[in-house]
Design a protein around this motif. Structure first.
Motif, mmCIF file in Angstrom:
data_model
loop_
_atom_site.group_PDB
_atom_site.id
_atom_site.type_symbol
_atom_site.label_atom_id
_atom_site.label_comp_id
_atom_site.label_asym_id
_atom_site.label_seq_id
_atom_site.Cartn_x
_atom_site.Cartn_y
_atom_site.Cartn_z
ATOM 1 N N ILE A 44 0.835 -1.192 0.000
ATOM 2 C CA ILE A 44 0.000 0.000 0.000
ATOM 3 C C ILE A 44 0.875 1.250 0.000
ATOM 4 C CG2 ILE A 44 -1.883 -1.167 1.192
ATOM 5 C CD1 ILE A 44 -0.903 0.258 3.756
ATOM 6 N N PRO A 45 0.332 2.415 -0.386
ATOM 7 C CA PRO A 45 1.108 3.656 -0.331
ATOM 8 C C PRO A 45 1.456 4.042 1.108
ATOM 9 C CG PRO A 45 -0.849 3.904 -1.720
ATOM 10 C CD PRO A 45 -0.997 2.613 -0.993
ATOM 11 N N GLU A 107 4.930 2.769 -8.653
ATOM 12 C CA GLU A 107 3.567 2.432 -9.069
ATOM 13 C C GLU A 107 3.546 1.932 -10.517
ATOM 14 O OE1 GLU A 107 0.509 4.978 -6.496
ATOM 15 O OE2 GLU A 107 1.640 6.240 -7.875
ATOM 16 N N GLN A 147 4.382 -1.458 -6.644
ATOM 17 C CA GLN A 147 3.037 -1.481 -7.194
ATOM 18 C C GLN A 147 2.024 -1.467 -6.064
ATOM 19 O OE1 GLN A 147 1.943 -4.871 -9.519
ATOM 20 N NE2 GLN A 147 2.445 -6.369 -7.959
ATOM 21 N N ASN A 148 0.923 -0.771 -6.311
ATOM 22 C CA ASN A 148 -0.165 -0.747 -5.350
ATOM 23 C C ASN A 148 -0.973 -2.028 -5.488
ATOM 24 O OD1 ASN A 148 0.593 1.799 -4.478
ATOM 25 N ND2 ASN A 148 -0.754 2.843 -5.914
ATOM 26 N N SER A 152 -6.654 -1.243 -6.713
ATOM 27 C CA SER A 152 -6.559 0.174 -6.366
ATOM 28 C C SER A 152 -6.895 0.997 -7.600
ATOM 29 C CB SER A 152 -5.143 0.505 -5.883
ATOM 30 O OG SER A 152 -4.805 -0.245 -4.739
ATOM 31 N N THR A 155 -5.082 1.077 -11.371
ATOM 32 C CA THR A 155 -4.073 0.026 -11.497
ATOM 33 C C THR A 155 -4.554 -1.097 -12.397
ATOM 34 O OG1 THR A 155 -4.883 -1.223 -9.584
ATOM 35 C CG2 THR A 155 -3.234 0.493 -9.162
#
Length: 314
Positions: A44-45, A107, A147-148, A152, A155
């Motif tokens: 996650i971010p 990302e 990568q998320n 999300s 994406t």
């Protein structure tokens, strides 16, 4: 080997000035770098993916560039492009983001397949081609891609062929309460400014060469090969581990041995790296893919069917 142990210890100590906790994550990334592979961080971010990349570049004394993979990023942003120079009346090459030692592809699953393909070439070949001219990227060259989670906003799933190019796939995860308190106390400082370079590009390349020479017994090769075969024969797996995945497992086992101060691989070196190296390469059949823990459960069951070898210390 003692000097190498001291260097590796110093690298991890410097990294932990910036990254609170998460020593196991830092060790896996360092092992992947020693093995000459690329890293995919799936998380996650806001958990420190970008900070980790910058910290590794500084501690290892490497050039680092960051590219935010938005939908409008073009392949030329990675490879570079030719620009007409009016003063010289000729075209000149303008470097892209790949002309560095560590490329943070942030990302990666938000950009177009065409741009992802451009990154795929440089990851595999170590070079970029612009207007029929091939140029090598600096050595060492490592992609740390983030990568998320799938689903999300904005994406898309990475294709299997691209995921397979990453030596390891890991998650950082949330800090615990104690670690988060330390993070909060340090928000007004600049931890990266206090980090020193322990290595340079030439010294890292020498460490990578040393890692590739770590002895691997025949029983370890056979174990990895049998494990790959077991994934291909599993009724729950659509596509099992390819030879590229088997090679990746051997390289990471060698790197783990180096972190442990040995010049030979033991069975436990292979055992501890299996999930981060192999699990993301499995393609699970649709009938079980709805289960969030399906890949974990299937992979663990396959591992249990292949006994670890027993080898004498060298």
């Amino acid at each position: 080997m003692s000097d190498k142990n001291a260097i590796i210890g110093a690298v991890l100590d410097e990294l932990q000035k910036v990254i609170i906790g998460k020593r196991a994550v830092l060790e896996k990334i360092l092992m992947a770098i020693l093995a000459g592979g690329h890293i995919l961080i799936d998380d996650i971010p806001g958990v420190g993916k970008t900070t980790i990349s910058v910290a590794f570049a500084k501690v290892l004394g490497l050039l680092q560039k960051r590219l935010q993979f938005t939908p409008d990023i073009l392949p030329s942003d990675i490879t570079g492009f030719s620009m007409y120079d009016k003063s010289s009346n000729e075209f000149r090459y303008v470097e892209g983001a790949a002309m560095t030692n560590i490329l943070l592809a942030d990302e990666i699953n938000r950009t177009s397949p065409r741009t992802q393909s451009a990154l795929l070439e440089v990851m595999e070949e170590g070079s970029v081609t612009v207007d029929a001219v091939t140029r090598s990227v600096p050595k060492p060259f490592i992609v740390i891609a983030t990568q998320n989670p799938s689903g999300s906003i904005g994406t898309q799933e990475l294709p299997e062929s691209q995921v397979d190019r990453f030596l390891i796939r890991i998650s950082i995860g949330y800090p615990d309460v104690k670690e988060e308190i330390e993070i909060l106390k340090g928000i007004h400082g600049n931890a990266l400014s206090n980090v020193r370079s322990v290595l340079n590009a030439e010294e890292l390349s020498a460490l990578q060469a040393h890692t590739s020479r770590v002895h691997v017994a025949d029983s370890i090769y056979e174990y990895i090969a049998r494990l790959a075969e077991a994934t291909r024969q599993s009724s729950a797996v659509l596509l099992g581990i390819s030879p590229r995945g088997s090679i990746a497992a051997i390289k990471m086992a060698q790197a783990h041995a180096v972190l442990c101060g040995r010049e030979y691989v033991r069975p436990e070196d292979a055992a501890v790296i299996l999930k981060s190296v192999l699990q993301h390469r499995l393609i699970i059949k649709n009938r079980v893919s709805f289960d969030h823990n399906a890949a974990d459960n299937i992979f663990e069951e396959i591992i249990r069917t292949v006994p670890l070898p027993k080898i004498a210390e060298i």
